[in-house]
Design an enzyme around this catalytic site. Structure first.
Site, PDB file in Angstrom:
ATOM      1  N   ASP A 160       0.831  -1.207   0.000  1.00 20.36           N
ATOM      2  CA  ASP A 160       0.000   0.000   0.000  1.00 20.36           C
ATOM      3  C   ASP A 160       0.871   1.265   0.000  1.00 20.36           C
ATOM      4  OD1 ASP A 160       0.908   0.322   2.635  1.00 20.36           O
ATOM      5  OD2 ASP A 160      -0.986  -0.270   3.553  1.00 20.36           O
ATOM      6  N   GLU A 163       3.656   1.317   2.209  1.00 23.15           N
ATOM      7  CA  GLU A 163       4.634   0.280   1.897  1.00 23.15           C
ATOM      8  C   GLU A 163       4.483  -0.931   2.820  1.00 23.15           C
ATOM      9  OE1 GLU A 163       7.353   2.606  -0.438  1.00 23.15           O
ATOM     10  OE2 GLU A 163       8.193   3.264   1.455  1.00 23.15           O
ATOM     11  N   GLU A 315       7.858  14.506   8.713  1.00 20.80           N
ATOM     12  CA  GLU A 315       6.898  13.511   8.232  1.00 20.80           C
ATOM     13  C   GLU A 315       5.765  13.351   9.236  1.00 20.80           C
ATOM     14  OE1 GLU A 315       7.874   9.235   8.754  1.00 20.80           O
ATOM     15  OE2 GLU A 315       7.741   9.166   6.578  1.00 20.80           O
TER      16      GLU A 315
HETATM   17  C1  BGC Z   1       5.879   6.207   3.619  1.00 18.35           C
HETATM   18  C2  BGC Z   1       5.622   6.337   2.121  1.00 18.35           C
HETATM   19  C3  BGC Z   1       6.543   7.377   1.515  1.00 18.35           C
HETATM   20  C4  BGC Z   1       7.997   7.132   1.910  1.00 18.35           C
HETATM   21  C5  BGC Z   1       8.904   8.277   1.488  1.00 18.35           C
HETATM   22  C6  BGC Z   1       7.344   5.898   3.826  1.00 18.35           C
HETATM   23  O1  BGC Z   1       7.577   5.755   5.165  1.00 18.35           O
HETATM   24  O2  BGC Z   1       5.099   5.180   4.168  1.00 18.35           O
HETATM   25  O3  BGC Z   1       4.297   6.722   1.931  1.00 18.35           O
HETATM   26  O4  BGC Z   1       6.400   7.371   0.138  1.00 18.35           O
HETATM   27  O5  BGC Z   1       8.092   6.974   3.286  1.00 18.35           O
HETATM   28  O6  BGC Z   1       8.452   9.495   1.991  1.00 18.35           O
END
Ligand code: BGC
Length: 360
Positions: A160, A163, A315
């Site tokens: 998903d 990931e 994030e």
């Molecule tokens: C997130 C992804 C994202 C990636 C890079 C991962 O931890 O789950 O959605 O694309 O980090 O930002």
């Protein structure tokens, strides 16, 4: 603190490589790649901000990445049509080094279809926002190849957008494919893939709904905040569809505490499962589209309050956690939470724009 809108553009510009790829995060070792998912939303934000050249260079990077793998993609399509299992070398990966190579780091899984759907959607937004009269030939080739790939594989379980859960089919992923293919259709491009969006929609409505709301994955009735994307922006459902509204209400109730930011899902353990900046901005984007401006402003203010002294957006924020004991475990294994995260800045820019549309 710098003006967050301007600073967000600068952060994105500063971390776009000469190749056109955007780094997911410059400070977090695992994120020193360009993801189709993060990059496509970032390119859309740059288009909204009027930075079309930056978005153009990203789409050019994507087209090169895809076209270079034409043989593998054709192999994947043929195997899928014959009902054969795909091998690792047949997939288009979800992220690449800035110079367009696959990563040999096994930390994150590679087979994820949502980023490619998002890319098609963002490329069409770029064509419209930048006023392109026609797609460059290499983009046309890459988008048609990607459309055929997604049309052949959409029913396959894949990881998903977080990931995870690679043995499942996820309504958010299906929505990105729906939105991406529909966007391409609007450019008048032809192909058998044009018949797929209604099939995807029917599948989500038949298998992706439980008790009047959308589910995290088929067979798992939990809610996931990425489901906002089913309406905003992919329009598999209208923003005011009762099913969509019930899902957003459930996201608010189960995944947002004490007026804070939005969690990914209730059992998230990644860095303890904090409040995600990009998801909070995404919820605000949905509310802005709904005309619920006060709520959208509340999300914008929350996001702005998460910027550090340099104006960088992380994030996630470990304010309330879904699995507190995992925060330290991840910190020790992988270091501090990614900051800045380009996708967080991108979603902030997008929300800002939707709040500053005439009439908002
Ligand atoms: C997130 C992804 C994202 C990636 C890079 C991962 O931890 O789950 O959605 O694309 O980090 O930002």
């Amino acid at each position: 603190m710098p003006d967050l809108y301007q600073h967000s553009i600068e952060v994105i510009m500063a971390h776009q490589a000469a190749s056109g790829g955007y780094l997911a995060s410059p400070t977090f070792a695992d994120y020193r790649y360009c993801w189709f998912r993060d990059g496509a939303y970032t390119a859309y934000a740059m288009d909204l901000a009027g930075c079309h050249e930056s978005a153009h260079r990203f789409h050019d990077w994507c087209a090169r990445v895809v076209n270079r793998r034409q043989a593998a993609v054709e192999r994947a399509i043929a195997k899928a049509k014959r009902g054969e299992a795909l091998s690792e070398s047949d997939y288009l990966h979800t992220r690449y080094t800035l110079d367009g190579h696959e990563s040999d780091d096994e930390t994150w899984p590679n087979f994820q279809l949502d980023g490619l759907g998002t890319w098609l959607w963002a490329l069409v937004q770029h064509a419209q926002l930048a006023g392109l009269e026609a797609l460059p030939l290499t983009w046309r080739e890459a988008t048609l190849l990607t459309a055929r790939y997604l049309a052949a594989l959409w029913q396959h379980p894949c990881f998903d957008c977080w990931e995870e859960f690679g043995d499942r089919v996820h309504p958010y992923t299906l929505a990105t494919i729906y939105g991406g293919l529909r966007a391409l259709t609007s450019l008048g491009l032809e192909g058998e893939w044009r018949s797929v969006p209604p099939l995807i929609r029917a599948h989500v409505l038949e298998r992706g709904v439980h008790n009047g709301w959308l589910v995290k994955s088929i067979g798992n009735p939990a809610v996931d905040a990425s489901l906002i994307g089913v309406a905003t922006p992919y329009r598999l459902l209208a923003i005011d569809d009762p099913l969509m509204q019930a899902t957003v209400t459930r996201i608010e109730t189960e995944l947002r505490r004490e007026g804070g930011g939005v969690h990914r899902y209730a059992t998230d353990t990644y860095y303890g499962g904090g409040e995600w900046v990009l998801l909070t901005a995404w919820l605000g984007w949905y509310y802005a589209e709904m005309g619920e401006i006060e709520k959208a402003r509340e999300m914008l203010a929350w996001v702005e309050a998460q910027a550090d002294a340099q104006g960088n957006l992380p994030e996630q924020v470990p304010r309330t956690l879904t699995a507190p004991r995992y925060l330290e475990i991840w910190r020790q294994q992988r270091g501090e939470i990614a900051n800045p995260l380009l996708w967080s800045h991108a979603k902030y820019i997008i929300l800002w724009h939707f709040l500053h549309l005439p009439g908002s």
